[in-house]
Design a protein around this motif. Structure first.
Motif, PDB file in Angstrom:
ATOM      1  N   PRO A 169       6.925   6.268   9.726  1.00 51.20           N
ATOM      2  CA  PRO A 169       6.938   5.025  10.508  1.00 51.20           C
ATOM      3  C   PRO A 169       5.732   4.857  11.416  1.00 51.20           C
ATOM      4  O   PRO A 169       5.533   3.779  11.982  1.00 51.20           O
ATOM      5  CB  PRO A 169       8.227   5.148  11.328  1.00 51.20           C
ATOM      6  N   TYR A 170       4.949   5.926  11.586  1.00 51.62           N
ATOM      7  CA  TYR A 170       3.786   5.860  12.458  1.00 51.62           C
ATOM      8  C   TYR A 170       2.538   6.249  11.674  1.00 51.62           C
ATOM      9  O   TYR A 170       2.603   7.072  10.763  1.00 51.62           O
ATOM     10  CB  TYR A 170       3.942   6.811  13.652  1.00 51.62           C
ATOM     11  N   GLY A 171       1.415   5.690  12.079  1.00 49.80           N
ATOM     12  CA  GLY A 171       0.159   6.051  11.430  1.00 49.80           C
ATOM     13  C   GLY A 171      -0.762   4.851  11.323  1.00 49.80           C
ATOM     14  O   GLY A 171      -0.362   3.699  11.503  1.00 49.80           O
ATOM     15  N   ALA A 172      -2.018   5.138  11.029  1.00 48.67           N
ATOM     16  CA  ALA A 172      -3.008   4.078  10.873  1.00 48.67           C
ATOM     17  C   ALA A 172      -2.612   3.163   9.715  1.00 48.67           C
ATOM     18  O   ALA A 172      -2.204   3.633   8.655  1.00 48.67           O
ATOM     19  CB  ALA A 172      -4.387   4.690  10.629  1.00 48.67           C
ATOM     20  N   ASP A 173      -2.733   1.870   9.938  1.00 48.23           N
ATOM     21  CA  ASP A 173      -2.443   0.851   8.922  1.00 48.23           C
ATOM     22  C   ASP A 173      -0.975   0.830   8.496  1.00 48.23           C
ATOM     23  O   ASP A 173      -0.653   0.299   7.438  1.00 48.23           O
ATOM     24  CB  ASP A 173      -3.334   1.050   7.678  1.00 48.23           C
TER      25      ASP A 173
ATOM     26  N   ALA B  25       0.817  -1.215   0.000  1.00 44.31           N
ATOM     27  CA  ALA B  25       0.000   0.000   0.000  1.00 44.31           C
ATOM     28  C   ALA B  25       0.848   1.262   0.000  1.00 44.31           C
ATOM     29  O   ALA B  25       0.418   2.317  -0.479  1.00 44.31           O
ATOM     30  CB  ALA B  25      -0.938   0.000   1.213  1.00 44.31           C
ATOM     31  N   LEU B  26       2.063   1.186   0.546  1.00 44.16           N
ATOM     32  CA  LEU B  26       2.946   2.348   0.622  1.00 44.16           C
ATOM     33  C   LEU B  26       4.025   2.337  -0.458  1.00 44.16           C
ATOM     34  O   LEU B  26       4.806   3.285  -0.562  1.00 44.16           O
ATOM     35  CB  LEU B  26       3.623   2.410   1.999  1.00 44.16           C
TER      36      LEU B  26
ATOM     37  N   LEU C 145       8.011  -0.631  10.154  1.00 46.70           N
ATOM     38  CA  LEU C 145       8.492   0.641   9.625  1.00 46.70           C
ATOM     39  C   LEU C 145       9.356   1.395  10.639  1.00 46.70           C
ATOM     40  O   LEU C 145      10.289   2.113  10.262  1.00 46.70           O
ATOM     41  CB  LEU C 145       7.310   1.511   9.192  1.00 46.70           C
ATOM     42  N   GLU C 146       9.060   1.230  11.919  1.00 48.09           N
ATOM     43  CA  GLU C 146       9.862   1.912  12.934  1.00 48.09           C
ATOM     44  C   GLU C 146      11.279   1.346  13.008  1.00 48.09           C
ATOM     45  O   GLU C 146      12.252   2.115  12.958  1.00 48.09           O
ATOM     46  CB  GLU C 146       9.178   1.846  14.298  1.00 48.09           C
ATOM     47  N   PRO C 147      11.477   0.015  13.124  1.00 49.45           N
ATOM     48  CA  PRO C 147      12.871  -0.489  13.115  1.00 49.45           C
ATOM     49  C   PRO C 147      13.597  -0.244  11.801  1.00 49.45           C
ATOM     50  O   PRO C 147      14.825  -0.119  11.794  1.00 49.45           O
ATOM     51  CB  PRO C 147      12.706  -1.990  13.399  1.00 49.45           C
TER      52      PRO C 147
END
Length: 279
Positions: free
Chosen positions: A118-122, A14-15, A127-129
């Motif tokens: 890295p943060y957000g809905a869905d 999706a991204l 994504l953070e690591p």
């Protein structure tokens, strides 16, 4: 000086498209090579795996992650085929606990890493690591790109969040090529210290440093009229119609940022323009 190797990491279909669009735009603008890592993420927490699990179940998770990686790589190659930049795509499987190490190994030999928020809905927990692996272990500046922002090779108006920290100074140095190409650079100083060598000229030393590099910068001294520094900075970005923020990453420990929040985490959660970070 410029960016000649751009790296991006894709873990979520999706991204994938907005991330690739931005990374390709940056690569084209700097005549750089774009490296893309496509990871199928094995989210098995082996240390806490339930009793009775066998090799067949473990193999199933790896097989699923491998299929995800192949699907991502196929979509990314198709998207990059419509661009004009030089690119390469690698695919593989990484465990959630180890993905940051894989990213860091490649980020060390890149000039800039372009990643989604890295943060957000869905947004997947990986994504953070991925972001932290590039920033901390890879020691590479990262450009965080929110969804819905039009791809741009170089911003015309940039806001620098300046607090005299080592992290902020490293971000400024890493962003110099972008700052030099911008039409306007705003040096935002929020509630400068009332004591110390720079109390009478907050941001003056950095402004002089930038001017000698050909950067057209102006100092904006702001009061902390909102509860969080990130809120003041975001409002100033809107006021000057900036299209990028440059700031230091994680002045406090990552654990404290994660539990209590901090300027970096809050900025990344609410960012509406790309954020350039270094640590």
């Amino acid at each position: 000086m410029g960016y000649k190797t751009i790296l991006t990491v894709v873990t979520d279909e999706a991204l994938a498209q907005p991330t690739i669009d931005h990374a390709a735009a940056v690569a084209e603008g700097w005549d750089a090579h774009l490296d893309v890592l496509c990871f199928g993420v094995d989210r098995t927490q082996t240390g806490y795996y339930y009793a009775g699990a066998n090799a067949m179940i473990l193999q199933e998770t790896i097989t699923r992650a491998t299929a995800d990686a192949e699907k991502l790589a196929s979509a990314v190659r198709e998207a990059l085929g419509r661009t004009e930049c030089r690119w390469s795509v690698e695919e593989g499987v990484a465990q959630l606990a180890d993905i940051g190490r894989h990213v860091a190994g490649r980020a060390r030999f890149a000039d800039l890493v372009v990643l989604p928020k890295p943060y957000g809905a869905d947004h997947g927990v990986e994504l953070e690591p991925v972001t932290e692996g590039a920033l901390f272990e890879g020691q590479t500046p990262v450009l965080i790109v929110p969804e819905g922002v039009a791809p741009k090779s170089a911003p015309s108006r940039i806001v620098i969040g300046w607090n005299e920290s080592n992290e902020a100074l490293r971000s400024v140095r890493a962003a110099l090529p972008l700052l030099q190409s911008a039409d306007n650079v705003h040096l935002a100083v929020i509630d400068p210290p009332q004591h110390g060598p720079n109390r009478s000229d907050p941001g003056g030393a950095l402004s002089q440093y930038l001017a000698r590099h050909g950067v057209k910068a102006e100092i904006d001294v702001l009061s902390k009229t909102m509860p969080r520094v990130s809120d003041v900075l975001r409002r100033h970005v809107q006021d000057v119609d900036a299209d990028m923020v440059v700031m230091g990453a994680y002045g406090h420990s990552r654990f404290r940022e994660a539990i209590l929040g901090g300027a970096t985490r809050n900025m990344l959660e609410q960012a509406e323009v790309p954020v350039f970070l270094a640590h």
